[in-house]
Design an enzyme around this catalytic site. Structure first.
Site, PDB file in Angstrom:
ATOM      1  N   ALA A  10       0.788  -1.242   0.000  1.00 29.15           N
ATOM      2  CA  ALA A  10       0.000   0.000   0.000  1.00 29.15           C
ATOM      3  C   ALA A  10       0.817   1.288   0.000  1.00 29.15           C
ATOM      4  O   ALA A  10       0.320   2.316  -0.455  1.00 29.15           O
ATOM      5  CB  ALA A  10      -0.907  -0.002   1.220  1.00 29.15           C
ATOM      6  N   ALA A  11       2.024   1.242   0.540  1.00 31.64           N
ATOM      7  CA  ALA A  11       2.746   2.498   0.761  1.00 31.64           C
ATOM      8  C   ALA A  11       3.351   3.045  -0.539  1.00 31.64           C
ATOM      9  O   ALA A  11       3.762   2.255  -1.386  1.00 31.64           O
ATOM     10  CB  ALA A  11       3.853   2.251   1.782  1.00 31.64           C
TER      11      ALA A  11
ATOM     12  N   ASP B   4       1.893  -3.240   4.173  1.00 32.09           N
ATOM     13  CA  ASP B   4       3.142  -3.081   3.418  1.00 32.09           C
ATOM     14  C   ASP B   4       4.280  -3.650   4.256  1.00 32.09           C
ATOM     15  O   ASP B   4       4.243  -3.609   5.485  1.00 32.09           O
ATOM     16  CB  ASP B   4       3.400  -1.601   3.103  1.00 32.09           C
ATOM     17  CG  ASP B   4       4.361  -1.427   1.952  1.00 32.09           C
ATOM     18  OD1 ASP B   4       3.913  -1.128   0.827  1.00 32.09           O
ATOM     19  OD2 ASP B   4       5.589  -1.610   2.165  1.00 32.09           O
TER      20      ASP B   4
ATOM     21  N   ASP C  31      -1.080  -4.014  -5.425  1.00 33.64           N
ATOM     22  CA  ASP C  31      -0.210  -3.174  -6.269  1.00 33.64           C
ATOM     23  C   ASP C  31       1.202  -3.721  -6.075  1.00 33.64           C
ATOM     24  O   ASP C  31       1.998  -3.195  -5.302  1.00 33.64           O
ATOM     25  CB  ASP C  31      -0.336  -1.713  -5.785  1.00 33.64           C
ATOM     26  CG  ASP C  31       0.368  -0.739  -6.705  1.00 33.64           C
ATOM     27  OD1 ASP C  31       0.809  -1.139  -7.795  1.00 33.64           O
ATOM     28  OD2 ASP C  31       0.477   0.441  -6.323  1.00 33.64           O
TER      29      ASP C  31
ATOM     30  N   CYS D  34       3.168  -1.044 -12.042  1.00 29.25           N
ATOM     31  CA  CYS D  34       3.534   0.106 -12.879  1.00 29.25           C
ATOM     32  C   CYS D  34       4.709  -0.312 -13.766  1.00 29.25           C
ATOM     33  O   CYS D  34       5.730   0.355 -13.800  1.00 29.25           O
ATOM     34  CB  CYS D  34       3.861   1.325 -12.034  1.00 29.25           C
ATOM     35  SG  CYS D  34       5.142   1.061 -10.803  1.00 29.25           S
TER      36      CYS D  34
HETATM   37  C1  LIG Z   1       4.388  -0.185  -6.197  1.00 28.03           C
HETATM   38  S1  LIG Z   1       4.734   0.127  -4.533  1.00 28.03           S
HETATM   39  C2  LIG Z   1       3.147   0.457  -3.914  1.00 28.03           C
HETATM   40  C3  LIG Z   1       2.572   1.810  -4.236  1.00 28.03           C
HETATM   41  C4  LIG Z   1       1.279   2.083  -3.485  1.00 28.03           C
HETATM   42  N1  LIG Z   1       0.292   1.062  -3.711  1.00 28.03           N
HETATM   43  C5  LIG Z   1       0.666   3.426  -3.840  1.00 28.03           C
HETATM   44  O1  LIG Z   1      -0.267   3.505  -4.624  1.00 28.03           O
HETATM   45  O2  LIG Z   1       1.118   4.434  -3.289  1.00 28.03           O
HETATM   46  C6  LIG Z   1       5.036  -1.502  -3.962  1.00 28.03           C
HETATM   47  C7  LIG Z   1       5.076  -1.662  -2.455  1.00 28.03           C
HETATM   48  O3  LIG Z   1       5.183  -3.064  -2.193  1.00 28.03           O
HETATM   49  C8  LIG Z   1       5.801  -3.229  -0.936  1.00 28.03           C
HETATM   50  N2  LIG Z   1       6.201  -4.653  -0.834  1.00 28.03           N
HETATM   51  C9  LIG Z   1       7.164  -5.286  -1.522  1.00 28.03           C
HETATM   52  N3  LIG Z   1       7.212  -6.589  -1.176  1.00 28.03           N
HETATM   53  C10 LIG Z   1       6.244  -6.789  -0.248  1.00 28.03           C
HETATM   54  C11 LIG Z   1       5.807  -7.923   0.506  1.00 28.03           C
HETATM   55  N4  LIG Z   1       6.383  -9.106   0.363  1.00 28.03           N
HETATM   56  N5  LIG Z   1       4.802  -7.763   1.396  1.00 28.03           N
HETATM   57  C12 LIG Z   1       4.229  -6.537   1.564  1.00 28.03           C
HETATM   58  N6  LIG Z   1       4.607  -5.437   0.870  1.00 28.03           N
HETATM   59  C13 LIG Z   1       5.592  -5.555  -0.014  1.00 28.03           C
HETATM   60  C14 LIG Z   1       6.924  -2.209  -1.002  1.00 28.03           C
HETATM   61  O4  LIG Z   1       7.389  -1.868   0.291  1.00 28.03           O
HETATM   62  C15 LIG Z   1       6.258  -1.044  -1.733  1.00 28.03           C
HETATM   63  O5  LIG Z   1       5.792  -0.087  -0.818  1.00 28.03           O
END
Ligand SMILES: C[S@@+](CC[C@H](N)C(=O)[O-])C[C@H]1O[C@@H](n2cnc3c(N)ncnc32)[C@H](O)[C@@H]1O
Length: 457
Positions: free
Chosen positions: A270-271, A290, A332, A385
């Protein structure tokens, strides 16, 4: 008794101190340093420019110098291949690798001379000063001066024949785009990457009136694109939490879940929370998960500014089990981010094919696991993305092949901002940075996104 002398400052130190005070010197020094960190050490640009933990020289600069550094480094990365080609032409022989920052200094100067509104005179003189201030670059001071002056004189001849699309895209990446979209679209994508993206805001409500107030245009439900970029913190509506920064294409996936008011929605990965904010402001009860605690902290700060309330969980999705199933899920997934190169011009230089392979595995693990967290009948939107079909279309095909009990719910053109070209024949969302023409004199383009909508049967 020997007479003690107060040591006088060595001449070099005095020169260095004088240079450090010269207007424009500090910003060029930091720009060359950051460019080197990205290009040679593959450090992400965002990390270098982070005011909390990024490059210390950058953090110490005044706000206007920081903007200049951002612009110089962004320009040099966007045109990295062209600049490298020109330097290759004007240098008699390659510069040895262990010569400090010579090449970075040259790149920063050429970027300013060819692609920015900065007088050659200033760019050349500051580059020479930079060489003078670096012990290992010092022997190349004359070369820096000569090469850049020649470039100033022969600009037109030297830049006439450059194939910018090909030069600025690593060959492996360009070939993948050609394989996925054909040569013409691949070139369109590469061309789009040579300009910085416009500033898009997702507004909570009253898009038309915010567009008027902020001098922008409405380019789809809830997105206002500004005519000019400016410091977002100083714009009307920032403090009151009326909007947040989000590319027009990035705002589409969350909307694919349809009306979510009153539903329990999991926003996974989410982050920093652009999509979380959309879901929460549409009235969903959002659980934002996240893996990164620091990114979640930013998400929480963003929600506080926007007066939105969500539950946050710091967890690796692969090792987490929710207490109850959700009505809807947005995943995402982490990806190569090749759809956001206009905003992250470091991506082509720091990402390698092996990185994409690893991400594909993670995406597949995440989707395979979280798909069962939705109630039967509930929707899942999977998005990335990325421009890579392997992180999008192929991922969904593989998921459906190995998981029964899910069906695709095709996306319609009106859910893709009314743009039929952004919907594939299989009913997926596939936006490209080369899509979306200029609107009312406002810059076109949007991020490259993939999204698929699935229903659990
Ligand atoms: C594309 S960014 C998300 C952008 C966000 N959805 C937004 O709209 O602002 C991908 C996110 O996936 C998280 N992430 C990566 N691997 C993960 C995992 N195994 N479990 C949870 N989060 C994960 C990362 O920390 C990152 O914040």
């Amino acid at each position: 008794m020997t007479k003690s002398h107060r040591p006088s400052k060595p001449k070099n130190d005095q020169n260095a101190a004088k240079l450090a005070d010269k207007p424009g010197f500090a910003s060029r020094k930091v720009a060359a340093d950051i460019l080197g960190n990205v290009v040679h050490k593959r450090r992400p640009l965002d990390g270098e420019l982070d005011l909390a933990g990024g490059h210390s020289g950058f953090r110490a600069l005044a706000a206007n110098d920081r903007s200049l550094v951002r612009a110089i480094v962004g320009t040099c990365l966007r045109h990295h291949g062209e600049i490298a080609q020109i330097l290759d032409w004007v240098l008699d022989r390659p510069i040895p690798e262990k010569t400090g920052r010579v090449l970075d200094i040259l790149h920063v100067a050429v970027g300013q001379m060819l692609f920015m509104d900065i007088p050659d005179r200033a760019a050349v003189s500051l580059a020479v000063d930079l060489a003078q201030s670096d012990r290992r670059a010092l022997p190349y001071k004359g070369l820096v001066n000569g090469v850049l002056r020649r470039l100033g004189r022969e600009k037109d001849e030297l830049t006439g024949d450059l194939d910018a699309d090909l030069l600025n895209t690593p060959a492996w990446l360009f070939q993948r785009w050609v394989a996925a979209y054909g040569e013409t679209k691949a070139r369109g994508i590469a061309k789009a990457h040579q300009s910085e993206a416009a500033l898009d805001l997702t507004v909570k409500e009253n898009a038309e009136s915010w567009a008027q107030q902020l001098d922008g245009v409405v380019i789809g439900a809830g997105t206002v694109r500004l005519k000019q970029k400016s410091a977002v913190e100083q714009l009307d509506g920032f403090d009151q939490g009326a909007w947040w920064v989000q590319d027009a294409a990035a705002s589409l996936p969350a909307r694919l879940l349809g009306p979510v008011a009153g539903l329990n929605v999991a926003d996974l990965c989410a982050a920093p929370g652009g999509k979380t904010a959309q879901l929460a402001s549409s009235g969903a009860h959002v659980t934002a998960i996240d893996i990164s605690a620091s990114r979640l902290k930013r998400l929480a700060e963003n929600m506080a500014r926007l007066n939105l309330s969500v539950e946050t969980v710091a967890a690796d999705l692969r090792a987490y089990e929710p207490a109850a199933r959700f009505d809807a899920i947005l995943l995402d997934a982490p990806c190569s981010a090749t759809g956001t190169i206009r905003r992250h011009p470091d991506v082509p230089l720091i990402k390698k094919p092996q990185d994409i392979e690893k991400l594909i595995e993670i995406q597949s693990d995440l989707l395979g696991k979280v798909a069962y967290w939705v109630k039967p009948g509930g929707m899942i939107v999977y998005c990335t993305c990325s421009l890579e079909p392997a992180e999008g279309e192929d991922q969904i095909a593989a998921f459906l092949h190995s998981h029964s009990g899910f069906e695709i719910v095709p996306i319609a053109a009106d859910e893709a901002g009314g743009r039929a070209e952004a919907v594939t024949k299989d009913g997926y969302l596939r936006t490209l940075p080369s899509q979306l023409a200029e609107i009312d004199g406002v810059q076109g383009g949007w991020d490259g996104f993939f999204a698929a909508r699935l229903r659990r049967l």
